[in-house]
Design a protein around this motif. Structure first.
Motif, PDB file in Angstrom:
ATOM      1  N   GLU A  17      12.199  79.141  36.296  1.00  5.02           N
ATOM      2  CA  GLU A  17      13.298  79.990  35.833  1.00  5.02           C
ATOM      3  C   GLU A  17      14.363  80.134  36.917  1.00  5.02           C
ATOM      4  O   GLU A  17      15.561  80.105  36.633  1.00  5.02           O
ATOM      5  CB  GLU A  17      12.789  81.358  35.396  1.00  5.02           C
ATOM      6  CG  GLU A  17      13.889  82.302  34.941  1.00  5.02           C
ATOM      7  CD  GLU A  17      14.799  81.731  33.857  1.00  5.02           C
ATOM      8  OE1 GLU A  17      16.011  82.034  33.900  1.00  5.02           O
ATOM      9  OE2 GLU A  17      14.327  80.973  32.981  1.00  5.02           O
ATOM     10  N   GLU A  20      16.303  76.917  36.972  1.00  6.25           N
ATOM     11  CA  GLU A  20      17.185  76.840  35.807  1.00  6.25           C
ATOM     12  C   GLU A  20      18.381  77.769  35.971  1.00  6.25           C
ATOM     13  O   GLU A  20      19.511  77.403  35.653  1.00  6.25           O
ATOM     14  CB  GLU A  20      16.409  77.178  34.534  1.00  6.25           C
ATOM     15  CG  GLU A  20      17.203  76.975  33.271  1.00  6.25           C
ATOM     16  CD  GLU A  20      17.732  75.556  33.110  1.00  6.25           C
ATOM     17  OE1 GLU A  20      18.858  75.401  32.602  1.00  6.25           O
ATOM     18  OE2 GLU A  20      17.048  74.606  33.516  1.00  6.25           O
ATOM     19  N   GLU A  21      18.150  78.968  36.484  1.00  2.00           N
ATOM     20  CA  GLU A  21      19.258  79.895  36.716  1.00  2.00           C
ATOM     21  C   GLU A  21      20.233  79.312  37.736  1.00  2.00           C
ATOM     22  O   GLU A  21      21.453  79.440  37.592  1.00  2.00           O
ATOM     23  CB  GLU A  21      18.739  81.261  37.184  1.00  2.00           C
ATOM     24  CG  GLU A  21      19.832  82.265  37.509  1.00  2.00           C
ATOM     25  CD  GLU A  21      20.745  82.585  36.333  1.00  2.00           C
ATOM     26  OE1 GLU A  21      21.892  83.010  36.582  1.00  2.00           O
ATOM     27  OE2 GLU A  21      20.334  82.419  35.171  1.00  2.00           O
ATOM     28  N   ARG A  23      20.853  76.140  38.213  1.00  2.00           N
ATOM     29  CA  ARG A  23      21.621  75.100  37.500  1.00  2.00           C
ATOM     30  C   ARG A  23      22.696  75.723  36.617  1.00  2.00           C
ATOM     31  O   ARG A  23      23.825  75.219  36.533  1.00  2.00           O
ATOM     32  CB  ARG A  23      20.684  74.219  36.687  1.00  2.00           C
ATOM     33  CG  ARG A  23      19.872  73.260  37.536  1.00  2.00           C
ATOM     34  CD  ARG A  23      19.133  72.232  36.695  1.00  2.00           C
ATOM     35  NE  ARG A  23      17.904  72.766  36.131  1.00  2.00           N
ATOM     36  CZ  ARG A  23      16.750  72.851  36.776  1.00  2.00           C
ATOM     37  NH1 ARG A  23      16.657  72.442  38.013  1.00  2.00           N
ATOM     38  NH2 ARG A  23      15.678  73.333  36.184  1.00  2.00           N
ATOM     39  N   ARG A  24      22.366  76.849  35.952  1.00  2.00           N
ATOM     40  CA  ARG A  24      23.363  77.525  35.106  1.00  2.00           C
ATOM     41  C   ARG A  24      24.526  78.028  35.959  1.00  2.00           C
ATOM     42  O   ARG A  24      25.698  77.879  35.574  1.00  2.00           O
ATOM     43  CB  ARG A  24      22.715  78.707  34.366  1.00  2.00           C
ATOM     44  CG  ARG A  24      21.900  78.315  33.159  1.00  2.00           C
ATOM     45  CD  ARG A  24      21.533  79.528  32.304  1.00  2.00           C
ATOM     46  NE  ARG A  24      20.608  80.438  32.949  1.00  2.00           N
ATOM     47  CZ  ARG A  24      19.281  80.370  32.852  1.00  2.00           C
ATOM     48  NH1 ARG A  24      18.707  79.429  32.140  1.00  2.00           N
ATOM     49  NH2 ARG A  24      18.524  81.256  33.471  1.00  2.00           N
ATOM     50  N   GLN A  25      24.220  78.615  37.105  1.00  2.00           N
ATOM     51  CA  GLN A  25      25.276  79.137  37.977  1.00  2.00           C
ATOM     52  C   GLN A  25      26.170  78.014  38.497  1.00  2.00           C
ATOM     53  O   GLN A  25      27.392  78.169  38.560  1.00  2.00           O
ATOM     54  CB  GLN A  25      24.663  79.937  39.135  1.00  2.00           C
ATOM     55  CG  GLN A  25      24.005  81.236  38.705  1.00  2.00           C
ATOM     56  CD  GLN A  25      24.988  82.179  38.035  1.00  2.00           C
ATOM     57  OE1 GLN A  25      26.133  82.344  38.479  1.00  2.00           O
ATOM     58  NE2 GLN A  25      24.546  82.796  36.943  1.00  2.00           N
ATOM     59  N   ALA A  27      26.738  75.168  36.977  1.00  2.00           N
ATOM     60  CA  ALA A  27      27.545  74.720  35.835  1.00  2.00           C
ATOM     61  C   ALA A  27      28.717  75.662  35.582  1.00  2.00           C
ATOM     62  O   ALA A  27      29.782  75.225  35.130  1.00  2.00           O
ATOM     63  CB  ALA A  27      26.662  74.608  34.587  1.00  2.00           C
ATOM     64  N   LEU A  28      28.541  76.942  35.883  1.00  2.00           N
ATOM     65  CA  LEU A  28      29.616  77.921  35.718  1.00  2.00           C
ATOM     66  C   LEU A  28      30.603  77.906  36.882  1.00  2.00           C
ATOM     67  O   LEU A  28      31.606  78.617  36.865  1.00  2.00           O
ATOM     68  CB  LEU A  28      29.023  79.331  35.583  1.00  2.00           C
ATOM     69  CG  LEU A  28      28.248  79.612  34.301  1.00  2.00           C
ATOM     70  CD1 LEU A  28      27.521  80.944  34.398  1.00  2.00           C
ATOM     71  CD2 LEU A  28      29.190  79.598  33.107  1.00  2.00           C
ATOM     72  N   ASN A  30      29.748  78.712  40.044  1.00  2.00           N
ATOM     73  CA  ASN A  30      29.360  79.728  41.035  1.00  2.00           C
ATOM     74  C   ASN A  30      28.547  79.081  42.146  1.00  2.00           C
ATOM     75  O   ASN A  30      27.314  79.123  42.133  1.00  2.00           O
ATOM     76  CB  ASN A  30      28.561  80.851  40.375  1.00  2.00           C
ATOM     77  CG  ASN A  30      29.354  81.583  39.331  1.00  2.00           C
ATOM     78  OD1 ASN A  30      30.563  81.713  39.461  1.00  2.00           O
ATOM     79  ND2 ASN A  30      28.694  82.051  38.303  1.00  2.00           N
ATOM     80  N   TYR A  31      29.229  78.478  43.075  1.00  2.00           N
ATOM     81  CA  TYR A  31      28.571  77.844  44.208  1.00  2.00           C
ATOM     82  C   TYR A  31      29.561  77.760  45.356  1.00  2.00           C
ATOM     83  O   TYR A  31      30.756  78.005  45.178  1.00  2.00           O
ATOM     84  CB  TYR A  31      28.051  76.447  43.855  1.00  2.00           C
ATOM     85  CG  TYR A  31      29.139  75.472  43.457  1.00  2.00           C
ATOM     86  CD1 TYR A  31      29.771  74.687  44.412  1.00  2.00           C
ATOM     87  CD2 TYR A  31      29.546  75.356  42.133  1.00  2.00           C
ATOM     88  CE1 TYR A  31      30.773  73.805  44.064  1.00  2.00           C
ATOM     89  CE2 TYR A  31      30.540  74.476  41.775  1.00  2.00           C
ATOM     90  CZ  TYR A  31      31.144  73.704  42.729  1.00  2.00           C
ATOM     91  OH  TYR A  31      32.146  72.843  42.389  1.00  2.00           O
TER      92      TYR A  31
END
Length: 65
Positions: A17, A20-21, A23-25, A27-28, A30-31
């Protein structure tokens, strides 16, 4: 009790999890780019070094104690 003794390991599900979180960040958007991160880290280290009232030799002496 030492801090290490109170830490619990993550379960496989929790690790998946978290990944996955992440990867979601990403994609948004946020890095932080590694170059920006290292530049900020250098800046933080420099600010901390400027706060010290000890010379580098004195700090090494106290760290060795």
């Amino acid at each position: 009790m030492k801090e290490e003794e109170t830490l619990l390991p993550y379960t496989v599900e929790e690790l998946l999890e978290r990944a996955e979180e992440g990867r979601r960040q990403i994609a948004l958007g946020n890095y932080t780019e590694v170059e920006d991160f290292l530049r900020e880290l250098d800046k933080d280290f420099e600010e901390e070094a400027n706060k010290s009232s000890f010379t580098a030799a004195e700090e090494l002496h106290y760290e060795a104690l």
